[in-house]
Scaffold this motif. Structure first.
Motif, PDB file in Angstrom:
ATOM      1  N   GLY A   1       0.788  -1.223   0.000  1.00  0.00           N
ATOM      2  CA  GLY A   1       0.000   0.000   0.000  1.00  0.00           C
ATOM      3  C   GLY A   1       0.819   1.271   0.000  1.00  0.00           C
ATOM      4  N   MET A   2       2.143   1.162  -0.074  1.00  0.00           N
ATOM      5  CA  MET A   2       3.007   2.347   0.032  1.00  0.00           C
ATOM      6  C   MET A   2       4.017   2.460  -1.105  1.00  0.00           C
ATOM      7  SD  MET A   2       3.800   2.334   4.121  1.00  0.00           S
ATOM      8  CE  MET A   2       4.576   0.712   4.016  1.00  0.00           C
ATOM      9  N   GLY A   3       3.898   1.643  -2.138  1.00  0.00           N
ATOM     10  CA  GLY A   3       4.793   1.748  -3.280  1.00  0.00           C
ATOM     11  C   GLY A   3       6.077   0.969  -3.165  1.00  0.00           C
ATOM     12  N   THR A   4       6.207   0.155  -2.134  1.00  0.00           N
ATOM     13  CA  THR A   4       7.446  -0.603  -1.936  1.00  0.00           C
ATOM     14  C   THR A   4       7.472  -1.895  -2.740  1.00  0.00           C
ATOM     15  OG1 THR A   4       7.671   0.286   0.301  1.00  0.00           O
ATOM     16  CG2 THR A   4       8.931  -1.698  -0.226  1.00  0.00           C
ATOM     17  N   CYS A   5       6.377  -2.632  -2.741  1.00  0.00           N
ATOM     18  CA  CYS A   5       6.368  -3.960  -3.359  1.00  0.00           C
ATOM     19  C   CYS A   5       6.197  -3.918  -4.870  1.00  0.00           C
ATOM     20  CB  CYS A   5       5.275  -4.820  -2.732  1.00  0.00           C
ATOM     21  SG  CYS A   5       3.587  -4.251  -3.089  1.00  0.00           S
ATOM     22  N   GLN A   6       5.748  -2.770  -5.424  1.00  0.00           N
ATOM     23  CA  GLN A   6       5.610  -2.601  -6.880  1.00  0.00           C
ATOM     24  C   GLN A   6       4.618  -3.594  -7.495  1.00  0.00           C
ATOM     25  OE1 GLN A   6       8.157  -0.224  -8.711  1.00  0.00           O
ATOM     26  NE2 GLN A   6       7.817   0.494  -6.619  1.00  0.00           N
ATOM     27  N   SER A   7       3.613  -4.016  -6.750  1.00  0.00           N
ATOM     28  CA  SER A   7       2.724  -5.074  -7.237  1.00  0.00           C
ATOM     29  C   SER A   7       1.416  -4.566  -7.834  1.00  0.00           C
ATOM     30  CB  SER A   7       2.391  -6.040  -6.091  1.00  0.00           C
ATOM     31  OG  SER A   7       1.637  -5.382  -5.088  1.00  0.00           O
ATOM     32  N   CYS A   8       1.083  -3.283  -7.638  1.00  0.00           N
ATOM     33  CA  CYS A   8      -0.266  -2.805  -8.009  1.00  0.00           C
ATOM     34  C   CYS A   8      -0.214  -1.844  -9.192  1.00  0.00           C
ATOM     35  CB  CYS A   8      -0.932  -2.141  -6.800  1.00  0.00           C
ATOM     36  SG  CYS A   8       0.001  -0.735  -6.134  1.00  0.00           S
ATOM     37  N   VAL A   9       0.406  -2.277 -10.278  1.00  0.00           N
ATOM     38  CA  VAL A   9       0.667  -1.362 -11.387  1.00  0.00           C
ATOM     39  C   VAL A   9      -0.564  -1.126 -12.265  1.00  0.00           C
ATOM     40  CG1 VAL A   9       3.121  -1.853 -11.462  1.00  0.00           C
ATOM     41  CG2 VAL A   9       1.546  -3.270 -12.794  1.00  0.00           C
ATOM     42  N   VAL A  10      -0.611   0.091 -12.822  1.00  0.00           N
ATOM     43  CA  VAL A  10      -1.645   0.502 -13.768  1.00  0.00           C
ATOM     44  C   VAL A  10      -0.937   1.132 -14.968  1.00  0.00           C
ATOM     45  CG1 VAL A  10      -3.591   2.058 -14.171  1.00  0.00           C
ATOM     46  CG2 VAL A  10      -3.356   0.921 -11.959  1.00  0.00           C
ATOM     47  N   PRO A  11      -1.181   0.660 -16.199  1.00  0.00           N
ATOM     48  CA  PRO A  11      -0.537   1.283 -17.358  1.00  0.00           C
ATOM     49  C   PRO A  11      -1.154   2.645 -17.665  1.00  0.00           C
ATOM     50  CG  PRO A  11      -2.039  -0.459 -18.055  1.00  0.00           C
ATOM     51  CD  PRO A  11      -2.004  -0.512 -16.567  1.00  0.00           C
ATOM     52  N   VAL A  12      -0.315   3.665 -17.817  1.00  0.00           N
ATOM     53  CA  VAL A  12      -0.792   5.020 -18.109  1.00  0.00           C
ATOM     54  C   VAL A  12       0.001   5.594 -19.278  1.00  0.00           C
ATOM     55  CG1 VAL A  12      -1.526   5.467 -15.732  1.00  0.00           C
ATOM     56  CG2 VAL A  12       0.808   6.051 -16.424  1.00  0.00           C
ATOM     57  N   HIS A  13      -0.604   6.540 -19.973  1.00  0.00           N
ATOM     58  CA  HIS A  13       0.065   7.214 -21.082  1.00  0.00           C
ATOM     59  C   HIS A  13       1.216   8.071 -20.555  1.00  0.00           C
ATOM     60  CE1 HIS A  13      -2.968   6.025 -24.010  1.00  0.00           C
ATOM     61  NE2 HIS A  13      -3.904   6.397 -23.149  1.00  0.00           N
ATOM     62  N   ASP A  14       2.333   8.061 -21.284  1.00  0.00           N
ATOM     63  CA  ASP A  14       3.494   8.877 -20.926  1.00  0.00           C
ATOM     64  C   ASP A  14       4.247   9.200 -22.210  1.00  0.00           C
ATOM     65  OD1 ASP A  14       5.739  10.099 -19.972  1.00  0.00           O
ATOM     66  OD2 ASP A  14       6.280   8.530 -18.542  1.00  0.00           O
TER      67      ASP A  14
END
Length: 318
Positions: free
Chosen positions: A276-289
């Motif tokens: 829940g804090m960005g450490t495990c990198q498991s909850c990714v969402v693809p976004v435009h960049d």
């Protein structure tokens, strides 16, 4: 009183009340002291196991945690190791702290444990986490869309918007009436809104269209069918903003609906979260960049979201 620094923390909360909402969902209200400022769309991470020394809670937990394992046995109780994420469904402040509401679907040993808490039990929560909804300008009308367990942040958002004088309409969707995590209060007057009153919204003066996949309640169809009905009522409104939370497929359909009509839309994404804090990198969402070679990248749902502008999400990856 809220924390002087709007930073997440770990809090020992106490159960105030709980209720069964529908066939699959339960709601629990927790009293927390010193909880920071929070906005709809943010979430908390709950430690779904009893504290050492709480013998009665541990005994009840073992009964609930006898969950079938992959080998088919259920002899050994399972104590969830990782915290579970839950959207904030409401927050009320008092002189001695605040109450937060968590509405959830019972799907495993963690949520079964939480559903089994009783008044006075202790629950360890971490939050508030993530980025919530950005409120619209005062001259806008808000169309709220909730699918299934996406109801909690939408319900709280509607409460805040109406308190600020921003008119709202809402559509709630589920597979069937038995799966709708809301309180239905009979039929409304002839105001052009199909379906029953939803108490959680009616108390704030918000009209609701209910949509069910099987037609057992309200509109026979998806939330997009209900959203179309609400949108048709905004023909004379210059500023319309859409706010949605629910399953990925539903959010994709709502985003497409808004894109076709030039509507601004914010979506609260659902992802499995370990930390829940960005450490495990498991909850990714693809976004435009546009600055990246591929013209897209992975954003962390827990840190950059869970609320995203729908136009920035890559709904179909290249």
């Amino acid at each position: 009183m809220p924390s002087s620094v709007n930073q997440p923390g770990i809090f020992s909360s106490r159960v105030v009340r709980r209720r069964v909402v529908c066939e699959e969902h339960a709601e629990i209200t927790l009293h927390v002291g010193g909880f920071p400022l929070a906005t709809p769309g943010q979430f908390v991470q709950v430690l779904c196991r009893s504290a050492p020394g709480d013998d009665e809670a541990v005994r009840r937990t073992r009964a609930l945690e006898a969950w079938p394992r992959s080998d088919g046995s259920a002899d050994a109780p399972l104590a969830p190791l990782l915290r579970r994420p839950f959207s904030l469904g409401g927050l009320r402040r008092f002189s001695n702290g605040c109450e937060i509401e968590l509405l959830f679907r019972i799907v495993g040993p963690g949520t079964a444990w939480l559903a089994g808490r009783r008044s006075g039990d202790l629950v360890d929560v971490m939050g508030p986490l993530g980025r919530g909804f950005a409120l619209p300008p005062a001259d806008c009308r808000a169309l709220l869309v909730a699918g299934g367990i996406g109801l909690p942040p939408i319900r709280w958002l509607g409460e805040i918007l109406t308190a600020a004088g921003i008119p709202c309409d809402c559509v709630c969707g589920a597979r069937a009436r038995a799966n709708l995590p809301a309180t239905l209060d009979g039929e409304p007057p002839a105001n052009g809104v199909p379906g029953p009153y939803v108490r959680e919204f009616a108390q704030h003066g918000i009209d609701v269209v209910v949509a069910t996949d099987d037609g057992s309640c309200g509109v026979h169809g998806t939330v997009v069918d209900g959203l179309l009905h609400l949108f048709q009522r905004t023909a004379d409104v210059e500023c319309v903003r859409v706010f949605a939370c629910g399953p990925h497929v539903m959010l994709q359909a709502v985003a497409a609906f808004c894109h076709q009509r030039g509507l601004s839309c914010q979506v609260a994404m659902e992802r499995m979260m370990a930390c829940g804090m960005g450490t495990c990198q498991s909850c990714v969402v693809p976004v435009h960049d546009e600055g990246s070679k591929q013209r897209w990248r992975y954003a962390l749902c827990c840190a950059e979201g869970p609320v995203f502008d729908a136009s920035t999400v890559v709904w179909r990856q290249p």
